[in-house]
Scaffold this active site. Sequence first.
Site: not given
Ligand code: OXD
Ligand code: MN
Length: 649
Positions: A107, A256, A265, A285, A307, A332, A427
């Site tokens: 991110r 990404y 997000k 979150h 995260s 998440d 991931r």
């Molecule tokens: C984060 C994710 O960055 O869940 O929190 O990918």
């Molecule tokens: Mn996350």
Amino acid sequence: MPELIEKVAPTSYMTSKCTTTSNVGLYNHIRGFPVSNGETGVLSPKVRAFIEQSVMLCQPEQIHICDGSNREYNMLLRLLYSQGTITPLPKYENCWLARTNPADVARVESKTFICTPHREDSIPTAKENVEGKLGNWISEKDMEAAMFNRFPGCMRGRTMYVVPFSMGPVGSSLSKIGIEITDSAYVVCSMRIMTRMGRAVLNLLRDNSDFVRCLHSVGTPASGKIEQPSWPCDPERTIILHKPASNEIVSYGSGYGGNSLLGKKCFALRIGSTIAKKEGWLAEHMLILGITNPEGEKRYIAAAFPSACGKTNLAMLTPSLPGYKVECIGDDIAWMKYDEKGQLRAINPENGFFGVAPGTSDQTNPNAMKTIFKNTLFTNVASTSDGGVYWEGMENTLTDNISVTDWLGKPWIPGVSKTPAAHPNSRFCTPAEQCPIIDKDWESPDGVPISAILFGGRRPAGVPLVYEAFSWQHGIFVGATMRSEATAAAEHKGKIIMNDPFAMRPFFGYNFGSYLKHWLTMEARANARGAQPPKIFHVNWFRKDANGKFLWPGYGENIRVLEWILKRINNEPCYEKTPIGYIPSENSLNTAQLKKDINIDELFSIPKVFWLKEADDIKQYFDEQVGGDLPAEIAHELNELKKRIGYSE
Ligand code: OXD
Ligand code: MN
């Protein structure tokens, strides 16, 4: 390829009311652009207008309206394979590996903006000469300019995919709908795993109801030169924009996940939190899990960790204590709302897990390992010569006759290579329903009742294994003062301790001060229905001793902490008061049969010097970052903490 029919100024793109429709080529064209898949007849006027505006701006070669079918998914996987974006992993069932451009791996928080008329609607006013760390604001004019500099013609020669998706079970009153327009088939395939996507959602929109508008393009660098044709992107000009007033998300330049799977997000947290504030609920979150104790009593808990702090591991915990069962609702994101009796109920708006691969293993998360080896899209993990995957943590799966290729496509030799085999933010993107401990109610349209909220982070020093907040207001202070070691999920470097309030620092959709005020109102909302909000706790699995060794074994042993929390939910008097909160009273944390000796005194010690410094750091953080936006209630909680730890000015 059709010429641009009319030039659309970005202003009209962003502000038009989306009520116009065109009859040009009704069934196989939209505004003269061919529709290669999907019926245009089912599009509501609003959906159609959104597609038309995007088409005219981005000028794709063709339009594909996604139906969400297996046939479509397989066709897109084949296409990605033929383009070199993914390779099959024949060791498993229907699994694929994508390798991104190495400049597009996480991110990009510094390029993520919230657009509101006034800066203070989006972010708190930081102290003069201090860089604000609680989000980035962009004016409407600058957002339009940013779009105008990037989007016109950005999909030339590409297919524009229209992805209708539901966050939450299709049709649940707690769910929300979005449409993502994207030029990336990788994004479409990932969205099919992470959301409920396709025709059923378009059908729900036929009454012309509203939806969150999400526009995404991987972009083309200004030079026109795409470095890695299998993963087009424009890292230099990447930008992620959110406009809460019109429920719009615009993302350019990155393929990404966190930047491109806009349901996650961008929608479920940033836009979601602004909708939640308006409608009186919470978009957080947080993982959600269910625990059943040996007596058969079941409770649900929501937990916020920054995260890469082990959220997925906790959500899928294998309890070490006999008779306990943990079931997973989500790893998440939680959307939580009071029911008419004042019970907070939560849904996981997602449909899959987009988990960090390194560190996931049979030892740390056996349930994840049982989930991810079918129907999964891996990104930036290493591959093995027998058609499998590899990452740090999977060492014991390697044998002498297997060779490893790292995430960059280079040979990698265990014990010799100096760089990690898998990117630290690599991931797995995998369907939630494959998790062997998925809760039977994980798709319940009413959500599950939440009995406790946990905050936590990676705190190597000073912070005990668990403590309970004295009250809802104190719990909000605990959430507001969360800190943790930095993560690989974004562009930060090193292991610095960063403030990450509510684990939402990168995900607030509006001013953090107003966010705290909104949380404070949640107590009165419960009281008004004759109920109390859930109890709030802070946990820290990561405290270390003087030699840098973890004091607590973590993973499956964390059930012992959850057991104490369950007892506190039932108001058992198994606590003692400390200056920072309630901790387990002597012998009330079950340590029987722990494999190694635990130094309980050190694990629960609350060093005065540390907490005096912590209080100073919190004060500085609030003064510098939140300023006048800090609610008086939270400033009061800081003063109370100082008094309790014996602070003298
Ligand atoms: C984060 C994710 O960055 O869940 O929190 O990918
Ligand atoms: Mn996350």
